[in-house]
Scaffold this motif. Structure first.
Motif, mmCIF file in Angstrom:
data_model
loop_
_atom_site.group_PDB
_atom_site.id
_atom_site.type_symbol
_atom_site.label_atom_id
_atom_site.label_comp_id
_atom_site.label_asym_id
_atom_site.label_seq_id
_atom_site.Cartn_x
_atom_site.Cartn_y
_atom_site.Cartn_z
ATOM 1 N N SER A 1 0.835 -1.213 0.000
ATOM 2 C CA SER A 1 0.000 0.000 0.000
ATOM 3 C C SER A 1 0.864 1.256 0.000
ATOM 4 O O SER A 1 0.582 2.213 -0.733
ATOM 5 N N MET A 2 1.916 1.250 0.800
ATOM 6 C CA MET A 2 2.825 2.394 0.836
ATOM 7 C C MET A 2 3.579 2.544 -0.484
ATOM 8 O O MET A 2 3.731 3.653 -0.999
ATOM 9 N N ALA A 3 4.055 1.418 -1.036
ATOM 10 C CA ALA A 3 4.826 1.458 -2.282
ATOM 11 C C ALA A 3 3.975 1.999 -3.436
ATOM 12 O O ALA A 3 4.434 2.845 -4.208
ATOM 13 N N LEU A 4 2.730 1.530 -3.539
ATOM 14 C CA LEU A 4 1.868 2.014 -4.611
ATOM 15 C C LEU A 4 1.573 3.495 -4.441
ATOM 16 O O LEU A 4 1.630 4.260 -5.400
ATOM 17 N N SER A 5 1.288 3.920 -3.239
ATOM 18 C CA SER A 5 1.047 5.345 -2.987
ATOM 19 C C SER A 5 2.270 6.174 -3.370
ATOM 20 O O SER A 5 2.142 7.252 -3.960
ATOM 21 N N GLY A 6 3.446 5.659 -3.072
ATOM 22 C CA GLY A 6 4.684 6.361 -3.393
ATOM 23 C C GLY A 6 4.927 6.502 -4.884
ATOM 24 O O GLY A 6 5.256 7.585 -5.365
ATOM 25 N N VAL A 7 4.758 5.402 -5.636
ATOM 26 C CA VAL A 7 5.009 5.493 -7.077
ATOM 27 C C VAL A 7 3.960 6.355 -7.767
ATOM 28 O O VAL A 7 4.277 7.064 -8.728
ATOM 29 N N LEU A 8 2.732 6.320 -7.265
ATOM 30 C CA LEU A 8 1.697 7.181 -7.846
ATOM 31 C C LEU A 8 1.998 8.655 -7.584
ATOM 32 O O LEU A 8 1.857 9.487 -8.482
ATOM 33 N N ALA A 9 2.423 8.979 -6.379
ATOM 34 C CA ALA A 9 2.769 10.364 -6.058
ATOM 35 C C ALA A 9 3.949 10.840 -6.909
ATOM 36 O O ALA A 9 3.945 11.966 -7.410
ATOM 37 N N GLU A 10 4.952 9.967 -7.094
ATOM 38 C CA GLU A 10 6.103 10.319 -7.932
ATOM 39 C C GLU A 10 5.684 10.570 -9.378
ATOM 40 O O GLU A 10 6.314 11.368 -10.078
ATOM 41 N N ALA A 11 4.624 9.911 -9.818
ATOM 42 C CA ALA A 11 4.131 10.076 -11.190
ATOM 43 C C ALA A 11 3.170 11.263 -11.318
ATOM 44 O O ALA A 11 2.618 11.501 -12.385
ATOM 45 N N GLY A 12 2.968 11.996 -10.213
ATOM 46 C CA GLY A 12 2.148 13.195 -10.265
ATOM 47 C C GLY A 12 0.694 13.017 -9.865
ATOM 48 O O GLY A 12 -0.104 13.938 -10.019
ATOM 49 N N PHE A 13 0.345 11.853 -9.342
ATOM 50 C CA PHE A 13 -1.028 11.611 -8.890
ATOM 51 C C PHE A 13 -1.111 11.823 -7.388
ATOM 52 O O PHE A 13 -0.112 11.743 -6.673
ATOM 53 N N ASN A 14 -2.309 12.084 -6.909
ATOM 54 C CA ASN A 14 -2.522 12.318 -5.481
ATOM 55 C C ASN A 14 -3.431 11.207 -4.935
ATOM 56 O O ASN A 14 -4.649 11.356 -4.923
ATOM 57 N N PRO A 15 -2.838 10.087 -4.494
ATOM 58 C CA PRO A 15 -3.662 8.976 -4.032
ATOM 59 C C PRO A 15 -4.480 9.353 -2.796
ATOM 60 O O PRO A 15 -3.940 9.888 -1.833
ATOM 61 N N GLU A 16 -5.790 9.096 -2.867
ATOM 62 C CA GLU A 16 -6.642 9.321 -1.698
ATOM 63 C C GLU A 16 -6.604 8.130 -0.759
ATOM 64 O O GLU A 16 -6.599 8.296 0.458
ATOM 65 N N SER A 17 -6.601 6.910 -1.322
ATOM 66 C CA SER A 17 -6.511 5.711 -0.478
ATOM 67 C C SER A 17 -6.053 4.516 -1.299
ATOM 68 O O SER A 17 -6.336 4.416 -2.490
ATOM 69 N N VAL A 18 -5.319 3.639 -0.639
ATOM 70 C CA VAL A 18 -4.918 2.351 -1.203
ATOM 71 C C VAL A 18 -5.145 1.319 -0.104
ATOM 72 O O VAL A 18 -4.547 1.405 0.962
ATOM 73 N N SER A 19 -6.037 0.373 -0.353
ATOM 74 C CA SER A 19 -6.334 -0.689 0.612
ATOM 75 C C SER A 19 -5.889 -2.018 0.021
ATOM 76 O O SER A 19 -6.231 -2.344 -1.118
ATOM 77 N N THR A 20 -5.126 -2.777 0.801
ATOM 78 C CA THR A 20 -4.588 -4.048 0.315
ATOM 79 C C THR A 20 -4.884 -5.151 1.316
ATOM 80 O O THR A 20 -4.651 -4.993 2.509
ATOM 81 N N GLU A 21 -5.386 -6.258 0.794
ATOM 82 C CA GLU A 21 -5.544 -7.477 1.587
ATOM 83 C C GLU A 21 -4.626 -8.521 0.985
ATOM 84 O O GLU A 21 -4.663 -8.766 -0.233
ATOM 85 N N ALA A 22 -3.789 -9.143 1.808
ATOM 86 C CA ALA A 22 -2.871 -10.176 1.345
ATOM 87 C C ALA A 22 -3.361 -11.532 1.846
ATOM 88 O O ALA A 22 -3.600 -11.706 3.042
ATOM 89 N N THR A 23 -3.506 -12.469 0.925
ATOM 90 C CA THR A 23 -3.850 -13.841 1.279
ATOM 91 C C THR A 23 -2.612 -14.690 1.062
ATOM 92 O O THR A 23 -2.099 -14.783 -0.065
ATOM 93 N N VAL A 24 -2.123 -15.283 2.137
ATOM 94 C CA VAL A 24 -0.907 -16.082 2.097
ATOM 95 C C VAL A 24 -1.299 -17.559 2.098
ATOM 96 O O VAL A 24 -1.974 -18.021 3.019
ATOM 97 N N SER A 25 -0.894 -18.280 1.063
ATOM 98 C CA SER A 25 -1.234 -19.699 0.932
ATOM 99 C C SER A 25 -0.098 -20.568 1.448
ATOM 100 O O SER A 25 1.022 -20.518 0.924
ATOM 101 N N LEU A 26 -0.391 -21.350 2.474
ATOM 102 C CA LEU A 26 0.544 -22.324 3.028
ATOM 103 C C LEU A 26 0.065 -23.691 2.573
ATOM 104 O O LEU A 26 -1.069 -24.083 2.871
ATOM 105 N N GLU A 27 0.907 -24.386 1.810
ATOM 106 C CA GLU A 27 0.522 -25.677 1.243
ATOM 107 C C GLU A 27 1.649 -26.683 1.433
ATOM 108 O O GLU A 27 2.801 -26.298 1.654
ATOM 109 N N MET A 28 1.297 -27.952 1.338
ATOM 110 C CA MET A 28 2.302 -29.003 1.400
ATOM 111 C C MET A 28 2.954 -29.136 0.025
ATOM 112 O O MET A 28 2.267 -29.269 -0.988
ATOM 113 N N VAL A 29 4.270 -29.068 -0.011
ATOM 114 C CA VAL A 29 5.043 -29.224 -1.241
ATOM 115 C C VAL A 29 6.118 -30.265 -0.968
ATOM 116 O O VAL A 29 6.965 -30.066 -0.083
ATOM 117 N N ASP A 30 6.059 -31.365 -1.683
ATOM 118 C CA ASP A 30 7.014 -32.467 -1.490
ATOM 119 C C ASP A 30 7.086 -32.892 -0.029
ATOM 120 O O ASP A 30 8.167 -33.150 0.511
#
Length: 142
Positions: A59-88
């Motif tokens: 969320s911070m990184a996207l807000s930063g790159v948008l601001a650097e590109a001249g945009f004024n981000p009002e909000s960025v909301s991120t949900e991360a889903t982390v998948s833990l699975e059996m591998v080998d």
């Protein structure tokens, strides 16, 4: 740049033991167990904390790159889903899916997607997790 700390303590064996994880800043402290990690028991787990770190960083990184590109981000909301699975025969974090909704006045959809993808690739947590498949679903909500 400062160094950040966190700590964890585990008591007992893997299946019946329990532990506690905490941030060095004191902002978080939580219990974890085999059931909270590999089943649906109460408490937290390392994957949840990785997800929180990734969502916050992205969320911070996207807000930063948008601001650097001249945009004024009002909000960025991120949900991360982390998948833990059996591998080998071993548990592994295989995929992290970032679901992003942003309100960025004055940006077109193609430009937004380009910046969203760039932030995914350059976020420090994404870089630290380079061995994991990171998926991005970004929605512009203007």
């Amino acid at each position: 740049m400062p160094k950040r700390k966190a700590n964890a303590r585990w008591n007992g064996d893997l299946n019946s033991g329990n532990g506690e994880m905490a941030f060095g800043s004191g902002a978080y402290k939580g219990n974890y167990s085999f059931k909270s990690r590999f089943e649906n028991g109460s408490g937290t787990n390392p994957e949840e904390l990785i997800g929180a770190a990734h969502a916050g960083c992205y969320s911070m990184a996207l807000s930063g790159v948008l601001a650097e590109a001249g945009f004024n981000p009002e909000s960025v909301s991120t949900e991360a889903t982390v998948s833990l699975e059996m591998v080998d025969g071993d548990p592994a974090i295989t995929t992290i899916t970032l679901e992003v909704t942003a309100n960025i006045p004055g940006i077109d959809a193609d430009s937004f997607q380009e910046h969203a993808e760039g932030a995914k690739n350059n976020c420090p947590v994404s870089k630290a997790l380079a061995g994991v498949n990171i998926e991005l679903n970004a929605t512009l909500n203007n």
